[in-house]
Design a protein around this motif. Structure first.
Motif, PDB file in Angstrom:
ATOM      1  N   TYR A  24       6.361   4.888  11.104  1.00 40.48           N
ATOM      2  CA  TYR A  24       6.984   3.982  10.147  1.00 40.48           C
ATOM      3  C   TYR A  24       6.578   2.533  10.428  1.00 40.48           C
ATOM      4  N   GLY A  25       6.739   1.697   9.402  1.00 41.15           N
ATOM      5  CA  GLY A  25       6.444   0.279   9.585  1.00 41.15           C
ATOM      6  C   GLY A  25       5.538  -0.268   8.495  1.00 41.15           C
ATOM      7  N   GLU A  26       5.243  -1.566   8.599  1.00 37.02           N
ATOM      8  CA  GLU A  26       4.488  -2.249   7.544  1.00 37.02           C
ATOM      9  C   GLU A  26       2.981  -2.102   7.669  1.00 37.02           C
ATOM     10  N   ASN A  27       2.500  -1.565   8.804  1.00 41.94           N
ATOM     11  CA  ASN A  27       1.055  -1.502   9.022  1.00 41.94           C
ATOM     12  C   ASN A  27       0.471  -0.191   8.473  1.00 41.94           C
ATOM     13  N   ASP A  28       0.158  -0.211   7.174  1.00 36.78           N
ATOM     14  CA  ASP A  28      -0.411   0.984   6.540  1.00 36.78           C
ATOM     15  C   ASP A  28      -1.786   1.316   7.094  1.00 36.78           C
ATOM     16  N   GLY A  29      -2.506   0.313   7.583  1.00 30.00           N
ATOM     17  CA  GLY A  29      -3.837   0.544   8.149  1.00 30.00           C
ATOM     18  C   GLY A  29      -3.804   1.464   9.350  1.00 30.00           C
ATOM     19  N   ILE A  30      -2.867   1.232  10.264  1.00 31.04           N
ATOM     20  CA  ILE A  30      -2.724   2.094  11.445  1.00 31.04           C
ATOM     21  C   ILE A  30      -2.347   3.514  11.007  1.00 31.04           C
ATOM     22  N   LYS A  31      -1.401   3.602  10.088  1.00 33.75           N
ATOM     23  CA  LYS A  31      -0.951   4.925   9.624  1.00 33.75           C
ATOM     24  C   LYS A  31      -2.099   5.694   8.978  1.00 33.75           C
ATOM     25  N   ASP A  32      -2.897   5.002   8.175  1.00 31.87           N
ATOM     26  CA  ASP A  32      -4.042   5.655   7.527  1.00 31.87           C
ATOM     27  C   ASP A  32      -5.063   6.146   8.558  1.00 31.87           C
ATOM     28  N   ASP A  33      -5.339   5.310   9.561  1.00 34.29           N
ATOM     29  CA  ASP A  33      -6.307   5.682  10.601  1.00 34.29           C
ATOM     30  C   ASP A  33      -5.838   6.908  11.382  1.00 34.29           C
ATOM     31  N   ILE A 129       8.579   9.237  17.552  1.00 34.20           N
ATOM     32  CA  ILE A 129       8.538   8.205  16.522  1.00 34.20           C
ATOM     33  C   ILE A 129       7.538   7.136  16.929  1.00 34.20           C
ATOM     34  N   LEU A 130       6.751   6.696  15.965  1.00 38.66           N
ATOM     35  CA  LEU A 130       5.690   5.724  16.242  1.00 38.66           C
ATOM     36  C   LEU A 130       5.839   4.514  15.319  1.00 38.66           C
ATOM     37  N   PRO A 131       6.415   3.417  15.829  1.00 34.58           N
ATOM     38  CA  PRO A 131       6.507   2.194  15.025  1.00 34.58           C
ATOM     39  C   PRO A 131       5.106   1.607  14.824  1.00 34.58           C
ATOM     40  N   CYS A 132       4.781   1.263  13.582  1.00 30.17           N
ATOM     41  CA  CYS A 132       3.470   0.691  13.263  1.00 30.17           C
ATOM     42  C   CYS A 132       3.665  -0.736  12.778  1.00 30.17           C
ATOM     43  N   TYR A 133       3.732  -1.643  13.746  1.00 33.16           N
ATOM     44  CA  TYR A 133       3.971  -3.047  13.418  1.00 33.16           C
ATOM     45  C   TYR A 133       2.675  -3.736  13.011  1.00 33.16           C
ATOM     46  N   ILE A 163     -11.843 -10.936   9.910  1.00 33.74           N
ATOM     47  CA  ILE A 163     -10.384 -10.908  10.048  1.00 33.74           C
ATOM     48  C   ILE A 163      -9.719 -11.945   9.153  1.00 33.74           C
ATOM     49  N   SER A 164     -10.243 -13.162   9.159  1.00 34.98           N
ATOM     50  CA  SER A 164      -9.636 -14.240   8.362  1.00 34.98           C
ATOM     51  C   SER A 164      -9.776 -13.967   6.866  1.00 34.98           C
ATOM     52  N   ASN A 165     -10.892 -13.353   6.471  1.00 28.98           N
ATOM     53  CA  ASN A 165     -11.118 -13.056   5.049  1.00 28.98           C
ATOM     54  C   ASN A 165     -10.186 -11.964   4.548  1.00 28.98           C
ATOM     55  N   SER A 166      -9.623 -11.190   5.470  1.00 29.38           N
ATOM     56  CA  SER A 166      -8.729 -10.085   5.098  1.00 29.38           C
ATOM     57  C   SER A 166      -7.272 -10.422   5.371  1.00 29.38           C
ATOM     58  N   ASN A 167      -7.008 -11.679   5.677  1.00 27.74           N
ATOM     59  CA  ASN A 167      -5.634 -12.127   5.961  1.00 27.74           C
ATOM     60  C   ASN A 167      -4.952 -11.310   7.054  1.00 27.74           C
ATOM     61  N   GLY A 168      -5.764 -10.794   7.976  1.00 26.90           N
ATOM     62  CA  GLY A 168      -5.194 -10.044   9.097  1.00 26.90           C
ATOM     63  C   GLY A 168      -4.625  -8.689   8.727  1.00 26.90           C
ATOM     64  N   GLU A 169      -4.952  -8.172   7.528  1.00 29.20           N
ATOM     65  CA  GLU A 169      -4.451  -6.868   7.094  1.00 29.20           C
ATOM     66  C   GLU A 169      -5.467  -5.782   7.434  1.00 29.20           C
ATOM     67  N   ARG A 170      -5.081  -4.851   8.283  1.00 32.98           N
ATOM     68  CA  ARG A 170      -6.019  -3.821   8.746  1.00 32.98           C
ATOM     69  C   ARG A 170      -6.569  -2.976   7.590  1.00 32.98           C
ATOM     70  N   LYS A 171      -5.744  -2.693   6.610  1.00 30.03           N
ATOM     71  CA  LYS A 171      -6.206  -1.871   5.499  1.00 30.03           C
ATOM     72  C   LYS A 171      -7.348  -2.563   4.749  1.00 30.03           C
ATOM     73  N   LEU A 172      -7.218  -3.874   4.554  1.00 28.12           N
ATOM     74  CA  LEU A 172      -8.275  -4.641   3.894  1.00 28.12           C
ATOM     75  C   LEU A 172      -9.507  -4.726   4.791  1.00 28.12           C
ATOM     76  N   ILE A 173      -9.267  -4.929   6.077  1.00 28.95           N
ATOM     77  CA  ILE A 173     -10.371  -5.008   7.043  1.00 28.95           C
ATOM     78  C   ILE A 173     -11.169  -3.702   7.041  1.00 28.95           C
ATOM     79  N   LYS A 174     -10.464  -2.596   6.944  1.00 32.37           N
ATOM     80  CA  LYS A 174     -11.125  -1.294   6.927  1.00 32.37           C
ATOM     81  C   LYS A 174     -12.081  -1.189   5.739  1.00 32.37           C
ATOM     82  N   ASN A 175     -11.650  -1.677   4.575  1.00 36.85           N
ATOM     83  CA  ASN A 175     -12.503  -1.664   3.388  1.00 36.85           C
ATOM     84  C   ASN A 175     -13.734  -2.545   3.581  1.00 36.85           C
ATOM     85  N   GLU A 176     -13.522  -3.714   4.201  1.00 35.26           N
ATOM     86  CA  GLU A 176     -14.629  -4.632   4.460  1.00 35.26           C
ATOM     87  C   GLU A 176     -15.630  -4.007   5.431  1.00 35.26           C
TER      88      GLU A 176
END
Length: 204
Positions: A24-33, A129-133, A163-176
């Motif tokens: 659970y948590g706001e980091n969808d990038g970690i959850k997707d990975d 349980i795995l918090p994804c912050y 990183i800066s171009n993706s606003n620090g969002e892992r999901k966006l970084i993954k696409n880049e």
């Protein structure tokens, strides 16, 4: 059992030691990975994907999927997306019937401390349980460095730019990163070409 994401990312296979895991948590990038890696680890099982809405509409849906005999495999891996306390009873029902051949991975948005689903996975034996912050700069630098380690021309400046171009969002970084791997698989990464590829606007 409360797990740490930075440890689990190094050994996702350790999650199969639990009957069920709640991420659970706001980091969808970690959850997707992690979900992607779990699918590879459990590729010899029947993969079942469910959403909370499906379970709410059909209260027996989850129980039937768990108990139906599969023609493909005796083992099952069930992924439940967008879960919340609304399906706590249905989850409890299937967890009461322990079956080592079935693993259930539940993905949720942010859950507060009063969440009954969160409390269940924090306290009950056999569950984890795995918090994804949200990622820190440090974890993102490590992530990008690891993802691009086989490419030529990766510098700290390049990493910071991604990183800066993706606003620090892992999901966006993954696409880049997927774009970068496709474009620079056979040639050195150059800053100017990277800026053009990622549509980075430079302030002058």
């Amino acid at each position: 059992m409360i797990l740490k994401s930075y440890i689990i990312e190094k050994s996702v296979e350790s999650l199969v030691n639990y009957n069920s895991v709640l991420l659970y948590g706001e980091n969808d990038g970690i959850k997707d990975d992690i979900k992607k890696q779990l699918k590879l680890i459990r590729k010899d099982t029947e993969i079942i994907n469910l959403f909370q809405d499906e379970i709410i509409k059909n209260k027996d849906c989850l129980f039937e999927r768990v108990n139906n005999t599969s023609l493909f495999s005796e083992k099952k891996t069930i992924f439940i997306q967008e879960a919340s306390d609304k399906i706590l009873n249905e989850i409890n029902e299937v967890l009461e019937k322990e079956n080592n051949s079935i693993k259930i991975y539940i993905f949720s948005a942010v859950l507060d401390k009063k969440s009954k689903l969160r409390n269940l996975y924090e306290k009950q034996t056999g569950l984890a349980i795995l918090p994804c912050y949200k990622d820190t700069d440090r974890t993102l630098i490590s992530y990008v460095t690891n993802e691009l380690k086989e490419l030529n021309g990766v510098t700290q400046e390049i990493i910071n730019l991604i990183i800066s171009n993706s606003n620090g969002e892992r999901k966006l970084i993954k696409n880049e990163i997927n774009k970068i791997k496709s474009c620079f698989s056979n040639k050195k990464i150059k800053k100017e070409e990277l800026e053009e590829l990622l549509n980075i606007r430079i302030n002058t």
